[in-house]
Design an enzyme around this catalytic site. Structure first.
Site, mmCIF file in Angstrom:
data_model
loop_
_atom_site.group_PDB
_atom_site.id
_atom_site.type_symbol
_atom_site.label_atom_id
_atom_site.label_comp_id
_atom_site.label_asym_id
_atom_site.label_seq_id
_atom_site.Cartn_x
_atom_site.Cartn_y
_atom_site.Cartn_z
ATOM 1 N N GLU A 44 1.123 -1.399 0.082
ATOM 2 C CA GLU A 44 0.044 -0.090 0.014
ATOM 3 C C GLU A 44 1.010 1.245 0.020
ATOM 4 O O GLU A 44 1.866 1.354 0.868
ATOM 5 C CB GLU A 44 -0.889 0.077 0.996
ATOM 6 C CG GLU A 44 -1.916 1.242 1.246
ATOM 7 C CD GLU A 44 -2.527 1.414 2.478
ATOM 8 O OE1 GLU A 44 -2.353 0.924 3.410
ATOM 9 O OE2 GLU A 44 -3.358 2.222 2.515
ATOM 10 N N ARG A 271 5.679 -12.479 9.401
ATOM 11 C CA ARG A 271 6.446 -11.305 9.045
ATOM 12 C C ARG A 271 7.882 -11.294 9.960
ATOM 13 O O ARG A 271 7.991 -11.767 10.868
ATOM 14 C CB ARG A 271 5.524 -9.926 9.420
ATOM 15 C CG ARG A 271 5.256 -9.956 10.931
ATOM 16 C CD ARG A 271 5.137 -8.397 11.270
ATOM 17 N NE ARG A 271 4.865 -7.607 10.447
ATOM 18 C CZ ARG A 271 3.592 -7.137 9.684
ATOM 19 N NH1 ARG A 271 2.440 -7.554 10.263
ATOM 20 N NH2 ARG A 271 3.614 -6.177 8.835
ATOM 21 N N LYS A 281 4.694 0.485 10.356
ATOM 22 C CA LYS A 281 4.512 1.688 9.507
ATOM 23 C C LYS A 281 4.158 3.011 10.429
ATOM 24 O O LYS A 281 4.787 4.080 10.320
ATOM 25 C CB LYS A 281 3.726 1.539 8.379
ATOM 26 C CG LYS A 281 4.179 0.792 7.404
ATOM 27 C CD LYS A 281 3.282 1.121 5.868
ATOM 28 C CE LYS A 281 3.543 0.206 4.928
ATOM 29 N NZ LYS A 281 2.653 0.450 3.950
#
Length: 567
Positions: A44, A271, A281
RNA sequence: UGCCCGAUGGUGUAACUGGCAACACGUCUGACUCUGAAUCAGAAGAGUCCAGGUUCGACCCCUGGUCGGGCAACCA
């Protein structure tokens, strides 16, 4: 990757497969999707990529490469309120820099907005979607909790005609933001929260970085991702663990929208987490916005652009990604492994130079005044083609302050009163006298040199220590930025109490800026040149560097057994 | 009281269709060294979350637990 034939699939000789490779090889064996392998990296564009994304990039492009498939770059840009062109650009730069090529397969979820809209209409017509007029908090309340079923919306049984008309008007922008949503009609009692009539479309009067003002409704992630995979012919849609619970929904949309046999299949992996840093983020954005760091590419950041500026190489990051492996269990990788990976690569490619970061002047009293010798030194013992350089030597040199001790212990292999060391590439010197100022601080050393010990002259004398040095009159001043770990705590996300903040775990000494004395051969160095400052570490030229004012970043220090012994 | 996932040396990953656990980083020795780096040689370190079961034999299969993570944005 190119040679065709039976070796199309690079067999994994000896080396064991990770779970994704196992799945893929089985799919190929079974002839699923005609043996095609097609992956995608779907960021994204709402922030900069970090080392965790690098793992995903290496995985997706790596798998495609290994199995002779393709990997797309696709921006998941379904939320115009958070996404920006700046991020798109940085992401493309980072992926390319890492060494991967999406060729002509650059896509955006927004490429599919028309098709997605059509599919929403189909769902409505099939009685599988409806417009809900309730506010978000009410919808959320009705959704229930994981342990208790939700209740159905009063708008759930709206007529198909009314739904069609309302959705059309939503699209036209007749309703304000958040006043209505389109929802799938699935199962409000499902144990999987994501199946409780998930939102498909929301109203957003927001300018989109690519479609501008064309749309007033935007699809949610769940309604866009699987279909995008389908449209691109993705076979293996690899994502992180938190999407595992979404998979039934991913499949539901495809099953209710698509006739054909072909289906992309989602697979989830754990992850990457790294010690001594944060990876979310949101937190990284906070560090940038509130100026705890100088920007997304601050060399202390775990972002790809930060690592690049710090002096990491694409090779080192790819090797790192390879070494951390892929599995489904939560993990925290020791940042030491990342540091190992960059040392390993830089050791092979970095020219060695002399730089003194904390200078102590040495006067070689028996060396002729005004004389300069031009020593010819090897750039890199690890690289036969590394070449040589000239390093000037004269009567006054700088050495590192902590390479001298007035009262050294036995294990100290460096300079002390009456002791001898070799100045690397030059001569053996002996410390004869220590000069101090009125406060007792050592200001210079008086030494003598042994002219018979010149490097390369065949002299056999062994001394315990070898020091790096820089000729006083030839030294170039440079700004040197000494970076350390951004956080002083191994797991910065681990908080003491509810009022604690991860920013309290920031390392106050993560940056130290000093002026160093560097040998003159680097005068014309420019970004992104890498060097090994001998005995100190690996450094690179920062983009801030200009010819008159060099700026170096410390990428990583050399392993320091001496420092460890003294802990 | 729900659903989904996971559990192997300090860390991360392996162990082919079941045959007493391997590799990398780290740690510790030693050798070598004009970088206390690199390199080389070697060592220590887990008996695979627990309890049962199947089996000649289980990290691997079955059952039941325990612990950890995830799921209740009109975020992705």
């Amino acid at each position: 990757m190119i040679d065709k034939g039976s070796e199309d699939i690079k067999p994994t000789e000896g080396k064991s497969l990770n779970f994704l490779e196992t799945i893929i090889e089985e799919d190929i064996r079974k002839g699923k999707n005609d043996g095609r392998v097609h992956t995608r990296f779907p960021p994204e564009p709402n922030g900069y990529l970090h080392i965790g994304h690098a793992k995903s990039i290496c995985l997706n492009f790596g798998l495609a490469d290994k199995y002779n498939g393709k990997c797309n770059l696709r921006f998941d840009d379904t939320n115009p309120t958070k996404e920006e062109q700046e991020y798109v650009n940085s992401i493309m730069e980072d992926v390319r820099w890492l060494g991967f090529d999406w060729e002509d397969r650059l896509f955006y979820a927004s490429d599919y907005f028309d098709q997605l809209y059509e599919w929403a209409i189909k769902l409505i017509k099939d009685g599988k979607a409806y417009v809900d007029d309730q506010p978000a908090d009410l919808i959320s309340e009705q959704r229930g909790v994981p342990t208790r079923p939700g209740i159905e919306s009063p708008f759930r049984k709206r007529s198909i005609e009314e739904n069609l008309e309302l959705f059309e008007r939503m699209k036209k922008g007749e309703f304000p933001d958040a006043s209505k949503v389109l929802r799938a009609k699935i199962d409000m009692a499902s144990p999987n929260m994501h199946m409780r009539d998930p939102v498909l479309y929301r109203i957003l009067h927001s300018n989109h970085h690519r479609t501008g003002d064309k749309w007033c409704v935007y699809p949610m992630y769940d309604f866009a991702h699987g279909q995008s995979d389908y449209l691109e012919g993705i076979t293996h849609s690899i994502c992180t663990l938190e999407f595992e619970i979404h998979r039934p929904l991913y499949d539901w949309f495809l099953d209710n929208l698509i006739e054909s046999e072909y289906r992309p299949r989602q697979h989830e992996f754990a992850r990457l987490n790294l010690s001594y840093t944060v990876m979310s983020k949101r937190k990284l954005l906070e560090l940038v916005k509130d100026k705890y760091v100088t920007g997304w590419d601050d060399p202390r950041m775990p972002t790809i652009s930060g690592l690049r500026r710090r002096g990491y190489t694409p090779e080192s990051i790819r090797n790192f990604a390879d070494r951390v492996g892929v599995a489904k269990r939560e993990n925290v990788i020791d940042v030491g492994l990342l540091e190992f990976s960059i040392r390993e690569h830089l050791n092979l490619i970095s020219p060695r130079i002399f730089a003194v970061l904390d200078p102590l002047k040495v006067i070689i009293t028996n060396y002729p005044e005004g004389k300069t010798e031009e020593l010819n030194l090897e750039n890199n013992p690890e690289d036969p083609n590394g070449g040589n350089r000239i390093v000037p030597f004269s009567r006054e040199v700088y050495i590192e302050r902590d390479d001298f001790m007035e009262d050294p212990p036995n294990k100290f292999f460096r300079l002390g009163p009456g002791r001898e060391v070799r100045l690397k590439g030059a001569y053996v010197i002996k410390c004869e006298d220590v000069k101090k100022d009125e406060n007792g601080n050592i200001i210079e050393l008086h030494c003598t040199y042994d002219p018979t010990t010149k490097s390369g002259s065949g002299d056999q004398r062994k001394v315990k220590g070898t020091l790096h040095w820089v000729s006083v009159n030839h030294a170039v001043d440079a700004e040197v930025r000494l970076y350390d770990r951004l956080f002083s705590k191994e797991f910065p996300d681990e908080l003491e109490n509810e009022n604690d903040d991860f920013k309290n775990n920031l390392n106050p000494d993560s940056l130290q800026v000093i002026t160093g004395k560097i040998e003159p051969s680097v005068k014309n160095a420019k970004h992104p040149d890498h060097f090994q400052f001998q005995r100190l570490g690996y450094f690179c030229v920062d983009p801030d560097s200009i010819p008159d004012k060099l700026v170096f970043n410390r990428t990583v220090s050399l392993k320091d057994t001496w420092a460890k012994m003294n802990k």
